[in-house]
Design an enzyme around this catalytic site. Structure first.
Site, PDB file in Angstrom:
ATOM      1  N   ASP A  77       0.836  -1.200   0.000  1.00 40.57           N
ATOM      2  CA  ASP A  77       0.000   0.000   0.000  1.00 40.57           C
ATOM      3  C   ASP A  77       0.871   1.250   0.000  1.00 40.57           C
ATOM      4  O   ASP A  77       0.854   2.062   0.930  1.00 40.57           O
ATOM      5  CB  ASP A  77      -0.944  -0.025   1.209  1.00 40.57           C
ATOM      6  CG  ASP A  77      -1.928  -1.182   1.131  1.00 40.57           C
ATOM      7  OD1 ASP A  77      -2.394  -1.480   0.014  1.00 40.57           O
ATOM      8  OD2 ASP A  77      -2.230  -1.790   2.172  1.00 40.57           O
TER       9      ASP A  77
ATOM     10  N   ASP B 104      -6.150  -5.360  -6.178  1.00 39.95           N
ATOM     11  CA  ASP B 104      -7.221  -5.105  -5.214  1.00 39.95           C
ATOM     12  C   ASP B 104      -7.899  -3.768  -5.510  1.00 39.95           C
ATOM     13  O   ASP B 104      -7.605  -2.756  -4.879  1.00 39.95           O
ATOM     14  CB  ASP B 104      -6.612  -5.121  -3.805  1.00 39.95           C
ATOM     15  CG  ASP B 104      -7.620  -4.842  -2.710  1.00 39.95           C
ATOM     16  OD1 ASP B 104      -8.824  -5.083  -2.941  1.00 39.95           O
ATOM     17  OD2 ASP B 104      -7.201  -4.387  -1.627  1.00 39.95           O
TER      18      ASP B 104
ATOM     19  N   LYS C  55     -11.500  -3.621  -5.930  1.00 37.26           N
ATOM     20  CA  LYS C  55     -12.853  -3.677  -5.343  1.00 37.26           C
ATOM     21  C   LYS C  55     -13.894  -3.016  -6.245  1.00 37.26           C
ATOM     22  O   LYS C  55     -14.625  -2.096  -5.824  1.00 37.26           O
ATOM     23  CB  LYS C  55     -12.872  -3.017  -3.966  1.00 37.26           C
ATOM     24  CG  LYS C  55     -11.910  -3.623  -2.949  1.00 37.26           C
ATOM     25  CD  LYS C  55     -12.039  -2.913  -1.607  1.00 37.26           C
ATOM     26  CE  LYS C  55     -11.077  -3.442  -0.567  1.00 37.26           C
ATOM     27  NZ  LYS C  55      -9.667  -3.057  -0.838  1.00 37.26           N
TER      28      LYS C  55
ATOM     29  N   HIS D 240     -17.153  -1.897  -8.065  1.00 38.91           N
ATOM     30  CA  HIS D 240     -18.546  -1.822  -7.623  1.00 38.91           C
ATOM     31  C   HIS D 240     -19.236  -0.780  -8.489  1.00 38.91           C
ATOM     32  O   HIS D 240     -19.133   0.419  -8.240  1.00 38.91           O
ATOM     33  CB  HIS D 240     -18.601  -1.436  -6.144  1.00 38.91           C
ATOM     34  CG  HIS D 240     -19.976  -1.491  -5.547  1.00 38.91           C
ATOM     35  ND1 HIS D 240     -20.214  -1.277  -4.216  1.00 38.91           N
ATOM     36  CD2 HIS D 240     -21.194  -1.739  -6.098  1.00 38.91           C
ATOM     37  CE1 HIS D 240     -21.512  -1.396  -3.966  1.00 38.91           C
ATOM     38  NE2 HIS D 240     -22.123  -1.661  -5.102  1.00 38.91           N
TER      39      HIS D 240
ATOM     40  N   THR E  25     -20.528  -1.915 -16.852  1.00 38.48           N
ATOM     41  CA  THR E  25     -19.250  -1.242 -16.607  1.00 38.48           C
ATOM     42  C   THR E  25     -18.244  -2.188 -15.967  1.00 38.48           C
ATOM     43  O   THR E  25     -17.060  -2.208 -16.337  1.00 38.48           O
ATOM     44  CB  THR E  25     -19.460  -0.009 -15.703  1.00 38.48           C
ATOM     45  OG1 THR E  25     -20.314   0.922 -16.364  1.00 38.48           O
ATOM     46  CG2 THR E  25     -18.137   0.667 -15.376  1.00 38.48           C
TER      47      THR E  25
ATOM     48  N   GLY F 278       0.227  -6.369   5.517  1.00 43.51           N
ATOM     49  CA  GLY F 278       0.817  -5.156   4.965  1.00 43.51           C
ATOM     50  C   GLY F 278       1.865  -4.544   5.856  1.00 43.51           C
ATOM     51  O   GLY F 278       3.043  -4.896   5.808  1.00 43.51           O
TER      52      GLY F 278
END
EC number: 4.1.1.23
Length: 237
Positions: A11, A61, A63, A65, A70, A215
């Site tokens: 990250d 990653d 995510k 939504h 799309t 992480g």
């Protein structure tokens, strides 16, 4: 089948941070790397190509939504990057998840294996109070997670992102083969950070997690390589 490598969450805000981190490891050691939103939005596909060029596995990653069309189109594009795993939010619904898988299959180059597709149930930063007050989901957190997992299985996805505390009940409600990838993993004595529901690598292994994501206990350690190997050893006990 349990992945024997902890997934390292990189990250970082910049591409250069990824290079600096990976250069600490022996080139012969192949890692499983999670690349998230901030990094992908900053560096774009080139960061994926770079990590893959070193022989590492990649969990992208993002995510997703959005409306089904799309998400399907986006997954078709992501499949071409050569990633090993991608995810969506289960809250998008069965139709969206089915579309995501369809797009992923359509975009995977001939001769390559489709990336694994998993769904986020409830974020590990979400408490029951947050879920009920902000999302207005008036069940228990556990019931919400299991419902999302069942909908994910119904859509034909490979598994879910969930807290290790929910693994046993999710597998009982779906199947033993249904992947449970668990963030919120902290070695004994480490800070919980912004994670509300945490567990040690050994506990996650015992309870049946298939993948663990770690992480800051690795990336912010004084010696990231040693920290990674210690967590990997605990995970494989």
């Amino acid at each position: 089948m349990q992945e024997n490598r902890p997934v390292i969450a990189l990250d970082f805000p910049e591409f250069s941070d990824v290079k600096d981190f990976l250069e600490k490891f022996d080139p012969s050691e192949k890692l499983y790397i999670k690349l998230g939103m901030e990094l992908f939005y900053t560096a774009g596909p080139q960061v994926v190509y770079y990590v893959k060029s070193l022989g590492h596995s990649v969990f992208l990653d993002l995510k997703l939504h959005d409306i089904p069309n799309t998400v399907e189109s986006s997954m078709r594009v992501l499949a071409r990057l050569g990633v090993d795993m991608v995810n969506v939010h289960a809250a998008g619904g069965v139709e969206m998840m089915v579309a995501a898988k369809r797009g992923l299959e359509a975009g995977t180059p001939i001769g390559r294996q489709r990336p694994k597709l998993i769904a986020v149930t409830q974020l590990t930063s979400t408490s029951e109070e947050i879920m009920q007050n902000d999302q207005k989901i008036m069940t228990s957190l556990e019931e919400s997670v299991i419902n999302y997992a069942q909908k994910t299985a119904q859509a034909g996805l490979d598994g879910v992102v969930c807290s290790a505390h929910e693994v046993e009940k999710i597998k009982a409600a779906t199947s033993k083969e249904f992947i449970c990838l668990t963030p919120g993993i902290r070695p004994e004595g480490a800070s919980k950070g912004d994670q509300k529901r945490v567990m040690t690598p050994k506990e996650a292994r015992t309870i049946g997690s298939d993948y663990i994501v770690v992480g800051r206990p690795i990336t912010q350690a004084k010696d990231p390589v040693s920290a990674y190997h210690a967590i990997k050893e605990e995970w494989n006990q």
